[in-house]
Design a protein around this motif. Structure first.
Motif, PDB file in Angstrom:
ATOM      1  N   LEU A 119       0.828  -1.207   0.000  1.00 11.56           N
ATOM      2  CA  LEU A 119       0.000   0.000   0.000  1.00 11.56           C
ATOM      3  C   LEU A 119       0.862   1.257   0.000  1.00 11.56           C
ATOM      4  O   LEU A 119       0.567   2.213  -0.721  1.00 11.56           O
ATOM      5  CB  LEU A 119      -0.949   0.016   1.200  1.00 11.56           C
ATOM      6  CG  LEU A 119      -1.882   1.230   1.247  1.00 11.56           C
ATOM      7  CD1 LEU A 119      -2.910   1.160   0.128  1.00 11.56           C
ATOM      8  CD2 LEU A 119      -2.568   1.335   2.589  1.00 11.56           C
ATOM      9  N   LEU A 120       1.928   1.244   0.795  1.00 14.16           N
ATOM     10  CA  LEU A 120       2.827   2.398   0.848  1.00 14.16           C
ATOM     11  C   LEU A 120       3.383   2.715  -0.536  1.00 14.16           C
ATOM     12  O   LEU A 120       3.319   3.856  -0.995  1.00 14.16           O
ATOM     13  CB  LEU A 120       3.982   2.133   1.818  1.00 14.16           C
ATOM     14  CG  LEU A 120       5.119   3.160   1.821  1.00 14.16           C
ATOM     15  CD1 LEU A 120       4.617   4.540   2.214  1.00 14.16           C
ATOM     16  CD2 LEU A 120       6.231   2.699   2.749  1.00 14.16           C
ATOM     17  N   ALA A 125       3.377   5.895  -5.371  1.00 16.51           N
ATOM     18  CA  ALA A 125       3.423   5.943  -6.840  1.00 16.51           C
ATOM     19  C   ALA A 125       2.267   6.766  -7.401  1.00 16.51           C
ATOM     20  O   ALA A 125       2.401   7.397  -8.455  1.00 16.51           O
ATOM     21  CB  ALA A 125       3.396   4.530  -7.419  1.00 16.51           C
ATOM     22  N   LEU A 126       1.147   6.792  -6.693  1.00 15.69           N
ATOM     23  CA  LEU A 126      -0.013   7.568  -7.139  1.00 15.69           C
ATOM     24  C   LEU A 126       0.061   9.035  -6.713  1.00 15.69           C
ATOM     25  O   LEU A 126      -0.846   9.803  -6.977  1.00 15.69           O
ATOM     26  CB  LEU A 126      -1.306   6.942  -6.608  1.00 15.69           C
ATOM     27  CG  LEU A 126      -1.666   5.566  -7.180  1.00 15.69           C
ATOM     28  CD1 LEU A 126      -2.849   4.967  -6.434  1.00 15.69           C
ATOM     29  CD2 LEU A 126      -1.967   5.675  -8.675  1.00 15.69           C
ATOM     30  N   LEU A 132      -2.381  12.356   4.448  1.00 12.56           N
ATOM     31  CA  LEU A 132      -3.270  11.383   3.818  1.00 12.56           C
ATOM     32  C   LEU A 132      -2.567  10.039   3.669  1.00 12.56           C
ATOM     33  O   LEU A 132      -3.158   8.991   3.916  1.00 12.56           O
ATOM     34  CB  LEU A 132      -3.763  11.887   2.460  1.00 12.56           C
ATOM     35  CG  LEU A 132      -4.725  10.968   1.708  1.00 12.56           C
ATOM     36  CD1 LEU A 132      -5.940  10.635   2.567  1.00 12.56           C
ATOM     37  CD2 LEU A 132      -5.162  11.605   0.402  1.00 12.56           C
ATOM     38  N   LEU A 133      -1.303  10.051   3.302  1.00 14.60           N
ATOM     39  CA  LEU A 133      -0.534   8.811   3.189  1.00 14.60           C
ATOM     40  C   LEU A 133      -0.455   8.116   4.548  1.00 14.60           C
ATOM     41  O   LEU A 133      -0.735   6.924   4.661  1.00 14.60           O
ATOM     42  CB  LEU A 133       0.874   9.096   2.653  1.00 14.60           C
ATOM     43  CG  LEU A 133       1.811   7.896   2.581  1.00 14.60           C
ATOM     44  CD1 LEU A 133       1.330   6.904   1.528  1.00 14.60           C
ATOM     45  CD2 LEU A 133       3.230   8.337   2.295  1.00 14.60           C
ATOM     46  N   LEU A 134      -0.100   8.861   5.577  1.00 17.80           N
ATOM     47  CA  LEU A 134       0.030   8.268   6.906  1.00 17.80           C
ATOM     48  C   LEU A 134      -1.305   7.770   7.452  1.00 17.80           C
ATOM     49  O   LEU A 134      -1.371   6.719   8.087  1.00 17.80           O
ATOM     50  CB  LEU A 134       0.656   9.264   7.880  1.00 17.80           C
ATOM     51  CG  LEU A 134       2.132   9.567   7.655  1.00 17.80           C
ATOM     52  CD1 LEU A 134       2.613  10.651   8.610  1.00 17.80           C
ATOM     53  CD2 LEU A 134       2.975   8.319   7.790  1.00 17.80           C
ATOM     54  N   ASN A 185       8.571   7.776   6.025  1.00 20.99           N
ATOM     55  CA  ASN A 185       9.339   9.027   6.202  1.00 20.99           C
ATOM     56  C   ASN A 185      10.547   9.077   5.282  1.00 20.99           C
ATOM     57  O   ASN A 185      10.962  10.164   4.866  1.00 20.99           O
ATOM     58  CB  ASN A 185       9.776   9.181   7.658  1.00 20.99           C
ATOM     59  CG  ASN A 185       8.630   9.574   8.562  1.00 20.99           C
ATOM     60  OD1 ASN A 185       7.654  10.168   8.138  1.00 20.99           O
ATOM     61  ND2 ASN A 185       8.733   9.191   9.813  1.00 20.99           N
ATOM     62  N   PHE A 186      11.112   7.923   4.989  1.00 20.51           N
ATOM     63  CA  PHE A 186      12.280   7.858   4.118  1.00 20.51           C
ATOM     64  C   PHE A 186      11.927   8.245   2.688  1.00 20.51           C
ATOM     65  O   PHE A 186      12.699   8.879   1.997  1.00 20.51           O
ATOM     66  CB  PHE A 186      12.898   6.446   4.158  1.00 20.51           C
ATOM     67  CG  PHE A 186      14.086   6.286   3.299  1.00 20.51           C
ATOM     68  CD1 PHE A 186      15.308   6.864   3.662  1.00 20.51           C
ATOM     69  CD2 PHE A 186      14.022   5.572   2.109  1.00 20.51           C
ATOM     70  CE1 PHE A 186      16.420   6.715   2.863  1.00 20.51           C
ATOM     71  CE2 PHE A 186      15.126   5.422   1.319  1.00 20.51           C
ATOM     72  CZ  PHE A 186      16.338   5.995   1.696  1.00 20.51           C
ATOM     73  N   LEU A 187      10.705   7.837   2.252  1.00 24.51           N
ATOM     74  CA  LEU A 187      10.268   8.169   0.896  1.00 24.51           C
ATOM     75  C   LEU A 187       9.956   9.623   0.852  1.00 24.51           C
ATOM     76  O   LEU A 187      10.052  10.448   0.247  1.00 24.51           O
ATOM     77  CB  LEU A 187       9.017   7.355   0.501  1.00 24.51           C
ATOM     78  CG  LEU A 187       9.223   5.865   0.366  1.00 24.51           C
ATOM     79  CD1 LEU A 187       7.879   5.188   0.070  1.00 24.51           C
ATOM     80  CD2 LEU A 187      10.191   5.527  -0.745  1.00 24.51           C
TER      81      LEU A 187
END
Length: 187
Positions: A119-120, A125-126, A132-134, A185-187
């Motif tokens: 999912l991450l 990628a989207l 919202l990601l978290l 967080n790295f991304l």
């Protein structure tokens, strides 16, 4: 963005999750896909309560204080009761073979690592970033839900395996949740 946005995103995620759990999830556990079973799944109290809650939210309707307090107390009681049911079911697990069941560990790896990381990377990628990601990732990274145990009990299935997976998943989440959040967080 403030914390209220996160609460809104988390609530939206949990609402959709709840709809799928109480319809598709329950039908999978029961193994029944006839018209009567589908209607029973669609009209169960959890779905009806979700629809009422959504309508109250959309139309900014506040419940009168006595009704609000009754609903609040019942919701708090439901969580405690489900934990009691799950806890008593966990007593059926032999501690000596809890950590040695390969299939349980496969379930834990899928739930705690494979699915959240998939999912991450998909959301990243989207173009989904930030809060919202978290808010999408954190519930996905959480341990196996007690639904697996409750549905096993409701449908007369074996409860030992889902209890093992839930227990191991909860223990493993102490490591996997920080790992997944660090990757985000790295991304």
């Amino acid at each position: 963005m403030g914390g209220s946005n996160g609460l809104f995103y988390g609530s939206a995620y949990n609402s959709i999750y709840g709809l799928f759990i109480w319809t598709h999830g329950f039908l999978l556990y029961s193994g029944k896909t006839d018209k009567k079973s589908i209607m029973k799944a669609m009209l169960n109290p959890n779905i009806i309560a979700s629809i009422i809650g959504l309508l109250l939210y959309c139309f900014s309707i506040s419940l009168p204080s006595p009704i609000y307090l009754s609903v609040k107390y019942i919701s708090q009681l439901n969580t405690a009761l489900s934990m009691i049911v799950i806890g008593t079911t966990m007593t059926q697990i032999s501690f000596s073979n809890l950590f040695t069941d390969l299939f349980s560990w496969i379930g834990v790896a899928m739930r705690n690592l494979v699915f959240p990381f998939a999912l991450l990377f998909l959301l990243y990628a989207l173009g989904v970033r930030g809060e919202l990601l978290l808010c999408s990732l954190i519930p996905t990274a959480c341990p196996v839900a007690g639904f697996s145990v409750l549905f096993s009990k409701l449908t007369g299935k074996d409860v030992v395996f889902p209890c093992k997976v839930m227990t191991l998943s909860t223990l493993a989440s102490l490591i996997t949740i920080p790992l997944i959040l660090q990757a985000a967080n790295f991304l």
